[in-house]
Design a protein around this motif. Structure first.
Motif, PDB file in Angstrom:
ATOM      1  N   ASN A 170       6.457  10.940  28.683  1.00  0.00           N
ATOM      2  CA  ASN A 170       5.203  10.212  28.541  1.00  0.00           C
ATOM      3  C   ASN A 170       4.038  11.187  28.519  1.00  0.00           C
ATOM      4  O   ASN A 170       4.099  12.234  29.160  1.00  0.00           O
ATOM      5  N   PRO A 171       2.959  10.809  27.822  1.00  0.00           N
ATOM      6  CA  PRO A 171       1.778  11.679  27.814  1.00  0.00           C
ATOM      7  C   PRO A 171       1.160  11.757  29.204  1.00  0.00           C
ATOM      8  O   PRO A 171       1.320  10.849  30.021  1.00  0.00           O
ATOM      9  N   GLN A 172       0.468  12.856  29.453  1.00  0.00           N
ATOM     10  CA  GLN A 172      -0.139  13.100  30.757  1.00  0.00           C
ATOM     11  C   GLN A 172      -1.602  13.495  30.588  1.00  0.00           C
ATOM     12  O   GLN A 172      -1.956  14.163  29.619  1.00  0.00           O
ATOM     13  N   PRO A 173      -2.460  13.130  31.556  1.00  0.00           N
ATOM     14  CA  PRO A 173      -3.849  13.597  31.511  1.00  0.00           C
ATOM     15  C   PRO A 173      -3.904  15.076  31.888  1.00  0.00           C
ATOM     16  O   PRO A 173      -3.078  15.552  32.678  1.00  0.00           O
ATOM     17  N   VAL A 186       4.062  24.095  16.633  1.00  0.00           N
ATOM     18  CA  VAL A 186       3.195  23.289  17.493  1.00  0.00           C
ATOM     19  C   VAL A 186       4.024  22.770  18.670  1.00  0.00           C
ATOM     20  O   VAL A 186       5.083  22.175  18.477  1.00  0.00           O
ATOM     21  N   CYS A 187       3.539  23.016  19.894  1.00  0.00           N
ATOM     22  CA  CYS A 187       4.287  22.557  21.070  1.00  0.00           C
ATOM     23  C   CYS A 187       3.415  21.775  22.046  1.00  0.00           C
ATOM     24  O   CYS A 187       3.917  21.304  23.066  1.00  0.00           O
ATOM     25  N   TYR A 188       2.121  21.662  21.769  1.00  0.00           N
ATOM     26  CA  TYR A 188       1.306  20.768  22.592  1.00  0.00           C
ATOM     27  C   TYR A 188       0.304  20.048  21.716  1.00  0.00           C
ATOM     28  O   TYR A 188      -0.085  20.533  20.651  1.00  0.00           O
ATOM     29  N   LEU A 189      -0.072  18.856  22.167  1.00  0.00           N
ATOM     30  CA  LEU A 189      -1.053  18.050  21.449  1.00  0.00           C
ATOM     31  C   LEU A 189      -1.755  17.145  22.449  1.00  0.00           C
ATOM     32  O   LEU A 189      -1.105  16.518  23.292  1.00  0.00           O
ATOM     33  N   TYR A 190      -3.073  17.115  22.358  1.00  0.00           N
ATOM     34  CA  TYR A 190      -3.881  16.273  23.230  1.00  0.00           C
ATOM     35  C   TYR A 190      -4.903  15.498  22.408  1.00  0.00           C
ATOM     36  O   TYR A 190      -5.437  16.005  21.424  1.00  0.00           O
ATOM     37  N   TYR A 248       2.937   8.333  21.690  1.00  0.00           N
ATOM     38  CA  TYR A 248       2.051   7.868  22.762  1.00  0.00           C
ATOM     39  C   TYR A 248       2.404   6.437  23.168  1.00  0.00           C
ATOM     40  O   TYR A 248       2.874   6.189  24.245  1.00  0.00           O
ATOM     41  N   ASN A 249       2.075   5.492  22.303  1.00  0.00           N
ATOM     42  CA  ASN A 249       2.274   4.062  22.543  1.00  0.00           C
ATOM     43  C   ASN A 249       1.726   3.622  23.907  1.00  0.00           C
ATOM     44  O   ASN A 249       2.346   2.833  24.621  1.00  0.00           O
ATOM     45  N   VAL A 308     -10.959  12.098  29.125  1.00  0.00           N
ATOM     46  CA  VAL A 308     -10.008  13.104  29.613  1.00  0.00           C
ATOM     47  C   VAL A 308      -9.048  13.434  28.467  1.00  0.00           C
ATOM     48  O   VAL A 308      -8.682  12.567  27.682  1.00  0.00           O
ATOM     49  N   TRP A 309      -8.681  14.708  28.349  1.00  0.00           N
ATOM     50  CA  TRP A 309      -7.660  15.085  27.369  1.00  0.00           C
ATOM     51  C   TRP A 309      -6.340  14.499  27.845  1.00  0.00           C
ATOM     52  O   TRP A 309      -5.977  14.630  29.017  1.00  0.00           O
ATOM     53  N   TYR A 310      -5.598  13.887  26.922  1.00  0.00           N
ATOM     54  CA  TYR A 310      -4.399  13.141  27.285  1.00  0.00           C
ATOM     55  C   TYR A 310      -3.324  13.425  26.241  1.00  0.00           C
ATOM     56  O   TYR A 310      -3.534  13.225  25.040  1.00  0.00           O
ATOM     57  N   GLY A 311      -2.181  13.923  26.701  1.00  0.00           N
ATOM     58  CA  GLY A 311      -1.144  14.216  25.723  1.00  0.00           C
ATOM     59  C   GLY A 311       0.062  14.911  26.292  1.00  0.00           C
ATOM     60  O   GLY A 311       0.487  14.645  27.419  1.00  0.00           O
ATOM     61  N   PHE A 312       0.595  15.830  25.500  1.00  0.00           N
ATOM     62  CA  PHE A 312       1.889  16.445  25.751  1.00  0.00           C
ATOM     63  C   PHE A 312       1.788  17.957  25.695  1.00  0.00           C
ATOM     64  O   PHE A 312       1.065  18.496  24.869  1.00  0.00           O
TER      65      PHE A 312
END
Length: 188
Positions: free
Chosen positions: A26-29, A108-112, A140-141, A148-152
């Motif tokens: 799941n995405p995280q802040p 690419v290994c992170y995205l916010y 995401y869903n 806040v930046w939110y993602g993976f």
């Protein structure tokens, strides 16, 4: 003949599992996320970002939406203010595609995503790819929290294997596999 087929199947399984990537978390802040100012200094590459808005998102949003993604080596692409309510971006069940220019990345290994506003917005997924990078999709869903930046982040940072180390690992697997099969079936 059966030995050869078994060997090929076993080798294929090792090859496939050594290259598998699973993006299931799941995405995280990330309140401490900072935008790098490397875009103006580094070489320029083009990326396509496809953002799919969930069908359970509000009908439309006036929220300000920004995107940042990068690789394990500290290279980062930043796209501020992708939103434009006058053109219907990020409407419920929509797919919006952007051409973004930034520094050349490894995989690419992170995205916010960053959302600022009061309407709320729920992306389903974001896919990014470039000429030198493979496509990667982040699911995401869920609603993006405000401000806040939110993602993976699937980067392993400094412990990311360098290409030579990865290559050595695959050679080791092949040698081990050959020795294993040689021991099981005698000389081939």
């Amino acid at each position: 003949m059966t030995k050869a087929v078994s060997f090929v199947i076993f080798f294929a399984l090792i090859f496939v599992t050594s290259h598998a990537q699973s993006i299931i978390f799941n995405p995280q802040p990330l309140p401490s996320f900072k935008i790098n100012d490397t875009q103006s200094v580094a070489a320029s590459c083009s990326y396509t970002a496809t953002i799919r808005t969930s069908c359970s998102s509000p009908t439309y949003t006036r929220d300000q939406i920004s995107l940042s993604f990068g690789d394990a080596y500290g290279n980062q692409v930043y796209a501020p203010r992708l939103d434009d309510p006058s053109t219907g971006t990020f409407e419920r069940c929509s797919v919006d595609t952007y051409q973004i220019t930034g520094p050349c990345l490894h995989q690419v290994c992170y995205l916010y995503l960053y959302r600022s506003g009061y309407d709320g917005w729920k992306p389903e997924s974001v896919q990014v790819y470039g000429y030198y990078t493979g496509a990667v999709t982040f699911y995401y869903n869920t609603h993006i929290p405000n401000n806040v930046w939110y993602g993976f982040n699937y980067c392993s940072g400094a412990s990311t294997p360098k290409p030579a180390v990865k290559w050595f690992g695959h050679v080791f697997q092949v040698v081990f596999c050959f020795q294993c099969w040689k021991g099981l079936f005698g000389s081939m």
